[in-house]
Write an enzyme that holds these catalytic residues in place. Sequence first.
Site, PDB file in Angstrom:
ATOM      1  N   HIS B  61       0.843  -1.203   0.000  1.00  0.00           N
ATOM      2  CA  HIS B  61       0.000   0.000   0.000  1.00  0.00           C
ATOM      3  C   HIS B  61       0.875   1.250   0.000  1.00  0.00           C
ATOM      4  O   HIS B  61       1.265   1.751   1.046  1.00  0.00           O
ATOM      5  CB  HIS B  61      -0.916  -0.009   1.224  1.00  0.00           C
ATOM      6  CG  HIS B  61      -1.997   1.036   1.170  1.00  0.00           C
ATOM      7  ND1 HIS B  61      -3.259   0.817   1.658  1.00  0.00           N
ATOM      8  CD2 HIS B  61      -2.011   2.294   0.669  1.00  0.00           C
ATOM      9  CE1 HIS B  61      -3.999   1.903   1.460  1.00  0.00           C
ATOM     10  NE2 HIS B  61      -3.256   2.813   0.877  1.00  0.00           N
ATOM     11  N   LEU B  64       2.658   6.426  -5.121  1.00  0.00           N
ATOM     12  CA  LEU B  64       3.858   6.906  -5.821  1.00  0.00           C
ATOM     13  C   LEU B  64       3.609   8.242  -6.517  1.00  0.00           C
ATOM     14  O   LEU B  64       4.541   8.873  -7.002  1.00  0.00           O
ATOM     15  CB  LEU B  64       4.348   5.858  -6.828  1.00  0.00           C
ATOM     16  CG  LEU B  64       4.840   4.545  -6.206  1.00  0.00           C
ATOM     17  CD1 LEU B  64       5.283   3.561  -7.292  1.00  0.00           C
ATOM     18  CD2 LEU B  64       5.985   4.795  -5.219  1.00  0.00           C
ATOM     19  N   ARG B  65       2.356   8.668  -6.584  1.00  0.00           N
ATOM     20  CA  ARG B  65       1.963  10.021  -7.030  1.00  0.00           C
ATOM     21  C   ARG B  65       2.205  10.302  -8.503  1.00  0.00           C
ATOM     22  O   ARG B  65       1.937  11.415  -8.955  1.00  0.00           O
ATOM     23  CB  ARG B  65       2.686  11.098  -6.209  1.00  0.00           C
ATOM     24  CG  ARG B  65       2.484  11.000  -4.708  1.00  0.00           C
ATOM     25  CD  ARG B  65       1.044  11.165  -4.304  1.00  0.00           C
ATOM     26  NE  ARG B  65       0.883  11.318  -2.856  1.00  0.00           N
ATOM     27  CZ  ARG B  65      -0.223  11.016  -2.201  1.00  0.00           C
ATOM     28  NH1 ARG B  65      -1.271  10.550  -2.860  1.00  0.00           N
ATOM     29  NH2 ARG B  65      -0.305  11.188  -0.902  1.00  0.00           N
ATOM     30  N   ASN B  95      -4.855   6.467  -7.070  1.00  0.00           N
ATOM     31  CA  ASN B  95      -5.366   7.844  -6.995  1.00  0.00           C
ATOM     32  C   ASN B  95      -4.337   8.860  -7.471  1.00  0.00           C
ATOM     33  O   ASN B  95      -3.980   9.803  -6.786  1.00  0.00           O
ATOM     34  CB  ASN B  95      -5.850   8.171  -5.582  1.00  0.00           C
ATOM     35  CG  ASN B  95      -4.767   8.012  -4.527  1.00  0.00           C
ATOM     36  OD1 ASN B  95      -3.775   7.326  -4.755  1.00  0.00           O
ATOM     37  ND2 ASN B  95      -4.953   8.642  -3.387  1.00  0.00           N
ATOM     38  N   ASP B 153      -8.818   3.467  -3.380  1.00  0.00           N
ATOM     39  CA  ASP B 153      -8.202   4.002  -2.163  1.00  0.00           C
ATOM     40  C   ASP B 153      -8.201   5.529  -2.132  1.00  0.00           C
ATOM     41  O   ASP B 153      -8.020   6.193  -3.144  1.00  0.00           O
ATOM     42  CB  ASP B 153      -6.762   3.524  -2.010  1.00  0.00           C
ATOM     43  CG  ASP B 153      -6.194   3.941  -0.671  1.00  0.00           C
ATOM     44  OD1 ASP B 153      -6.818   3.629   0.349  1.00  0.00           O
ATOM     45  OD2 ASP B 153      -5.145   4.600  -0.647  1.00  0.00           O
ATOM     46  N   HIS B 233      -5.336  -0.330   5.601  1.00  0.00           N
ATOM     47  CA  HIS B 233      -5.009   0.489   6.781  1.00  0.00           C
ATOM     48  C   HIS B 233      -6.071   0.448   7.888  1.00  0.00           C
ATOM     49  O   HIS B 233      -6.650   1.462   8.264  1.00  0.00           O
ATOM     50  CB  HIS B 233      -4.722   1.937   6.393  1.00  0.00           C
ATOM     51  CG  HIS B 233      -5.684   2.572   5.409  1.00  0.00           C
ATOM     52  ND1 HIS B 233      -7.043   2.573   5.593  1.00  0.00           N
ATOM     53  CD2 HIS B 233      -5.456   3.213   4.229  1.00  0.00           C
ATOM     54  CE1 HIS B 233      -7.611   3.207   4.587  1.00  0.00           C
ATOM     55  NE2 HIS B 233      -6.675   3.591   3.746  1.00  0.00           N
ATOM     56  N   ASP B 309       0.986   2.619   3.739  1.00  0.00           N
ATOM     57  CA  ASP B 309       0.148   3.725   3.247  1.00  0.00           C
ATOM     58  C   ASP B 309       1.022   4.966   3.024  1.00  0.00           C
ATOM     59  O   ASP B 309       0.633   6.093   3.343  1.00  0.00           O
ATOM     60  CB  ASP B 309      -1.008   4.025   4.212  1.00  0.00           C
ATOM     61  CG  ASP B 309      -2.048   4.961   3.584  1.00  0.00           C
ATOM     62  OD1 ASP B 309      -1.953   5.242   2.375  1.00  0.00           O
ATOM     63  OD2 ASP B 309      -2.945   5.415   4.319  1.00  0.00           O
TER      64      ASP B 309
END
Lengths: 326, 436
Positions: B61, B64-65, B95, B153, B233, B309
Amino acid sequence: MTPTESGTMDTPPLVALRSRNLLGIADLTPEEITLILDTTEAMKEISSRPIKKVPALRGKTVLNLFFEPSTRTRTSFEIAEKRLSADTLSLSIGSSSVAKGETLLDTVTNLEAMDPNMIVLRHVSSGACHLLARNCRAAVINAGDGMHEHPTQALLDAFTIRERKGRLAGLKVAIVGDLMHSRVLRSNIHLLTKLGAEVWVCGPPTLIPADVRRFGVHATSRVEEAVDGADVIMLLRIQLERMQGAFFPSLREYFNVFGMTEARVRLASPDAIIMHPGPMNRGVEIASEVADGQGSVILEQVANGVAVRMAVLYLLAGGAEHEEAA
Amino acid sequence: MKKLLRGGRVVDPANGIDGQFDVLIDGDHITAVGKSLPVDGVTVVEIPADFIICPGLIDMHVHLREPGQEHKETVSTGTLSALAGGFTAVACMPNTDPINDAANVTSYIVNKAREAALARVYPIGAVSRGSNGELLADIAEMREAGCVALSDDGRPVATALLMRRALEYAGMFGMPVIDHCEDQSLKTDGVAHEGHCASTLGLRGIPGAAESIMVARDVLLSEVTGGAVHIAHMSARTSLRAVRQGKEAGIRVTAEVTPHHFAMTDDALASPVPYDTNTKMNPPLREAADRDSMIAGIADGSIDAIATDHAPHHYDEKRVEYDSAPFGVVGLETAVSLTFDRLVHAGVIGLPRMIELLSLNPARILNVPGGSLSEGAPADITILAPDLPVRVEAARLISRSKNTPFDGWELRGGVAATIVGGRTLYVNDATSLVIG
């Protein structure tokens, strides 16, 4: 240490606050609170003079930054600053500067580049004053941050109670209203419990903060129980928009169940005082007959607000020490 | 090109191994684990006897953006951070901007990971198009492009119907659905755990039930559909109860916990730095009873994985009022030390269980290679230094973002080296380890 209302023989009275900021009552010791209240008495005397001005803060610049609408608190700070001869500037900063994309810190550090000595901050977010205090050279005074604290309100409330009752320790204080969203509540709980009052908080269960008893207060949703024998009844504002959050069904029902009526006031001590930090919703949290009645000290609270804020400004600016240097 | 790791303690729960063994690597895979393996034509790497050789850690989880938020992290910087944290593989959440809800975005991430050639990257695709909870995303195509699991997520799968469909449809490919469980109507605009701490600080609360209601729903839907659901999470003790009940009933539910939820409580919001926005994460840091419950679940096997996370945010985004700050903290580089210090050295779990939580179980849940040191397995190996003194310094993190709540923490246990496909990609300067 036992909370005391004034310095005892063993511990000489304090002459200064430990912190350069006033972020909340939670950070103050009982002795510091007492120092502020004692100083307020001297400040109140100034306000009774024909010329209501002393040079204590001459040459100091105070910025009043209000990111949330306020009439009473802002005016009170401004008058307090002027009576102490500070140079003051008040800015009401709406959501427009946020819309321009500037952060709170950027707004304030730009203003701070002009070298004010103190910043009085009112902000919608809890903790905004802490953020500023960590990043500013100026002293920060919390004039209300979100749902967190409103320390000068609690101080003026305590001063008013002390003036009327001669003490705080041992008094039963009932606080009734929207507890959850109230910064006034939190500051008052800290202050009153530190000085030994017995605090009862009351409101619908939907508006009582989680784990509120861990603050050392009694909590109830039966208003009769809260006000029974109370020496002080303090009402908190019910915001009209709370109905939308389904916190209670209607203002009428709120008034019927919790509103402070003359009948309910009769359950309290015969010389109980009635307080409200304002602005009031007549006929919602308080009946007009009570707001305007014998025991009401609501306007005294407002008057004392100026003196309390003078005391806070004076002490944070260095108190007598600064005056000697000037 | 053969390499022999010699002298360390090998912990490989998949094969029931825990003892002093040699590990032989040939090129990009493992060829043997045994005693006194022959050294002819082999480069011998001496490992200190107290170091742990284990299957490469897998963080199931992370964020990496990339694409779209490269100021926070990229595939390259994130996987470098992963290596420093001992992770040979990460699974990245969808996301991004655009959201990874289609094969072209998946391929973009896979290509970036290939170019970076650092830790392995397993993309997780969106459950729904745009992660907006209405239409299913192109699941088969994303799987073809490399997605190993599905998740919206950051947002929950809001309706039970869509969650049901997702579990049924993803089940066709054996893909788990990973749910960020949060009932939005209960969360409202909360920013902190609903409890004494939030009450004191005047922060709007998020009750544990906001999470647990959806965990309970997901367990029931897993039972209805037979699909595998994984709870991301997990933070509330009531959620753990629902997971335990599901497991006892034989339902295919698994769960992960983050290091911050087993190492911290909401007290951190008030001190040492009041309103430190690096304590703002979603789900929020909860009260001690919840934290203790997560630790108990880790110890008794109810919780399957530790996942970070890892949620990088630029400091500009975090240097704001608490209400305005984004949720999330980085975690890749602190997970191993926190697990050692708070769980292993604290006597909560043993080393084999630690490796299950950080390697074997994530590999099994995601159905990806790794998680064991079996003959023929990829040579993804992490070497751990259980007694290494570690001081977390935010400024020295390798991640592009430094938003850790653990700045200044002193912990016992860390990472010595990280080997991916036989290539030694990270060696910790603080150890005396030398690996060619």
